[in-house]
Design a protein around this motif. Structure first.
Motif, short mmCIF file in Angstrom:
data_model
loop_
_atom_site.label_atom_id
_atom_site.label_comp_id
_atom_site.label_asym_id
_atom_site.label_seq_id
_atom_site.Cartn_x
_atom_site.Cartn_y
_atom_site.Cartn_z
N PRO A 169 0.83 -1.21 0.00
CA PRO A 169 0.00 0.00 0.00
C PRO A 169 0.86 1.26 0.00
N LYS A 170 0.43 2.25 -0.73
CA LYS A 170 1.18 3.50 -0.81
C LYS A 170 0.86 4.39 0.39
N VAL A 171 1.91 4.98 0.93
CA VAL A 171 1.76 5.83 2.11
C VAL A 171 2.45 7.16 1.83
N ASP A 172 1.76 8.24 2.11
CA ASP A 172 2.37 9.56 1.97
C ASP A 172 3.47 9.71 3.01
N SER A 173 4.61 10.21 2.58
CA SER A 173 5.72 10.38 3.52
C SER A 173 5.35 11.38 4.59
N TYR A 174 5.79 11.08 5.82
CA TYR A 174 5.47 11.95 6.95
C TYR A 174 6.30 13.22 6.90
N GLU A 175 5.65 14.33 6.96
CA GLU A 175 6.33 15.61 6.99
C GLU A 175 6.00 16.29 8.31
N GLY A 176 6.84 16.04 9.28
CA GLY A 176 6.59 16.61 10.60
C GLY A 176 6.70 18.13 10.56
N GLN A 177 5.95 18.77 11.46
CA GLN A 177 6.01 20.22 11.55
C GLN A 177 7.29 20.62 12.26
N LEU A 178 8.04 21.52 11.67
CA LEU A 178 9.30 21.95 12.24
C LEU A 178 9.17 23.37 12.79
N TRP A 179 9.83 23.60 13.90
CA TRP A 179 9.85 24.94 14.47
C TRP A 179 10.80 25.84 13.69
N THR A 180 10.47 27.11 13.67
CA THR A 180 11.42 28.08 13.14
C THR A 180 12.51 28.30 14.18
N LEU A 181 13.53 29.04 13.81
CA LEU A 181 14.61 29.33 14.74
C LEU A 181 14.10 30.10 15.95
N ASP A 182 13.20 31.06 15.72
CA ASP A 182 12.65 31.83 16.84
C ASP A 182 11.82 30.94 17.76
N GLU A 183 11.07 30.00 17.20
CA GLU A 183 10.27 29.09 18.01
C GLU A 183 11.16 28.15 18.82
N THR A 184 12.25 27.71 18.22
CA THR A 184 13.20 26.86 18.95
C THR A 184 13.82 27.61 20.12
N LEU A 185 14.18 28.88 19.90
CA LEU A 185 14.74 29.69 20.97
C LEU A 185 13.71 29.93 22.08
N ALA A 186 12.44 30.07 21.70
CA ALA A 186 11.39 30.26 22.70
C ALA A 186 11.22 29.03 23.56
N PHE A 187 11.33 27.85 22.93
CA PHE A 187 11.23 26.61 23.71
C PHE A 187 12.40 26.49 24.68
N ILE A 188 13.61 26.78 24.21
CA ILE A 188 14.79 26.69 25.08
C ILE A 188 14.65 27.61 26.28
N LEU A 189 14.14 28.82 26.03
CA LEU A 189 13.96 29.77 27.12
C LEU A 189 12.95 29.26 28.13
N THR A 190 11.88 28.64 27.68
CA THR A 190 10.85 28.10 28.57
C THR A 190 11.37 26.91 29.36
N ALA A 191 12.23 26.11 28.75
CA ALA A 191 12.69 24.86 29.38
C ALA A 191 13.88 25.05 30.31
N ARG A 192 14.37 26.26 30.49
CA ARG A 192 15.63 26.48 31.22
C ARG A 192 15.58 25.99 32.66
N ARG A 193 14.43 25.99 33.29
CA ARG A 193 14.33 25.56 34.69
C ARG A 193 13.76 24.15 34.83
N ASP A 194 13.59 23.47 33.72
CA ASP A 194 13.05 22.11 33.78
C ASP A 194 14.16 21.11 34.11
N PRO A 195 13.84 20.05 34.87
CA PRO A 195 14.86 19.03 35.20
C PRO A 195 15.48 18.37 33.98
N LEU A 196 14.78 18.35 32.87
CA LEU A 196 15.30 17.73 31.66
C LEU A 196 15.82 18.74 30.65
#
Length: 381
Positions: A169-196
């Motif tokens: 069966p044919k399956v469309d290749s998965y194209e995950g949603q990617l963050w922009t550079l600004d969105e990645t930086l926003a995540f890093i800023l939010t995660a700074r106090r997280d244990p992980l």
């Protein structure tokens, strides 16, 4: 003195002459389910029958199963999982194959024999699986069944693999949603106090897989040389948490980004504090990311924390693995050669890296077109 009649040794089978004039050989052979049963072979002459008897004995000596009747898929597939897949493949692969065999293949094809399984039977089953689930599930079931019948051909239970004649069966290749550079930086800023926090920095900065993050050990991190060795991963299958080789069994030593050093040092100090607080209840594992008592953390906990921080930052929900693809995209945006990216990300084939590299930001595409314009414009002048 009459000559003494020669007898075959025990287990070598017997040859007798039938009433119809043909000869019959009987040999005890190994069945696909591990039991032993009597297998008969026939010939017009004693010599022809003896040749077939010797062929059967050769298979007995080599441990090759020889069914006395055509085995059903409900018999062969469990045998294949237990004796062929389990000893040779990763537990995660065995668990995935077992799920497809139990839920999809045996219910629809279990009563079919290996010899009588037809192209139409396989195509009908795949259509039913597609209608009941998804195209991706049906495609994976096709792959599992094809592998099982290839093993049956190898053990000479059947002469051809009909699944190879059925298009997956044919399956469309998965194209995950990617963050922009600004969105990645926003995540890093939010995660700074997280244990992980350190784990997420490694995922974003080096593209480490989730299993590689929870399997990382302190002995693999060299702060002075600024390197990290990715040698193992941790997985959970059937309720059992275990350590295994990395995907594709590729070990790699990576340069440690400067942005990851401080979070890792903070993680080490945090873990030392947890060790002191736990006292005798601490379980030493040398793992970088652990529970409050030193035990390995679950990959699912990493996923839950990632989604929680994503929501807190107000960002689009993506998979942890998409963050890995995001790292590849950043490498592409930085004009890093695909071969270098392949080594950093631990891909088994350059084609995998190139598939990720196709999802480059629009800005990089515009820059490439502008470069083409400059080259072609210069040529016109």
């Amino acid at each position: 003195m009459a000559s003494e009649r020669k007898r075959n040794p025990n287990g070598a089978g017997t040859i007798t002459k039938r009433k119809d004039g043909r000869y019959q050989a009987a040999v005890y052979v190994l069945q696909p389910d591990g039991t032993r049963a009597r297998k008969f072979a026939y010939g017009k002459t004693w010599t022809e029958c003896d040749t077939k008897r010797r062929d059967l004995l050769a298979k007995v000596d080599s441990g090759t199963p020889v069914p006395t009747r055509s085995a059903k898929l409900a018999e062969w597939l469990p045998y294949w999982l237990e004796h062929i897949v389990k000893p040779r493949r990763k537990p995660t692969t065995h668990a995935k194959y077992e799920t497809h065999v139990r839920l999809y293949l045996i219910p629809r094809l279990g009563k079919k024999t290996l010899e009588k399984l037809s192209v139409r039977d396989v195509r009908t089953a795949l259509t039913q699986i597609t209608n009941a689930t998804t195209h991706a599930t049906a495609k994976e079931s096709h792959r599992v069944l094809r592998s099982a019948l290839t093993a049956a051909c190898r053990e000479e239970l059947i002469t051809r693999n009909v699944v190879k004649l059925v298009e997956a069966p044919k399956v469309d290749s998965y194209e995950g949603q990617l963050w922009t550079l600004d969105e990645t930086l926003a995540f890093i800023l939010t995660a700074r106090r997280d244990p992980l926090y350190a784990a997420f920095m490694l995922a974003v900065g080096l593209g480490l897989r989730r299993g590689e993050l929870v399997g990382l050990r302190w002995q693999d991190i060299d702060f002075d040389g600024r390197t990290v060795r990715v040698r193992k991963q941790r997985q959970r299958v059937g309720g059992v948490n275990y350590e295994d080789d990395t995907k594709n069994r590729r070990k790699r030593t990576l340069p440690l980004p400067v942005l990851c050093i401080a979070p890792l040092r903070w993680q080490r100090m945090r873990q030392q504090a947890m060790r002191g607080k736990a006292g005798e209840n601490w379980h030493e594992t040398d793992l970088v990311f652990t529970t409050r008592t030193g035990r390995p953390i679950e990959g699912s906990n990493v996923l839950r924390s990632f989604h929680r921080l994503t929501a807190k930052a107000g960002l689009p929900r993506i998979r942890v693995h998409d963050a890995r693809h995001g790292a590849a995209t950043l490498l592409a945006a930085g004009n890093v050669h695909p071969r270098t990216a392949m080594e950093l990300l631990g891909h088994s084939k350059i084609s995998v890296t190139m598939d990720v590299y196709t999802h480059v930001p629009d800005a990089l595409k515009r820059e490439a077109i502008a470069h083409m314009d400059r080259m072609l414009g210069r040529r016109r002048r």
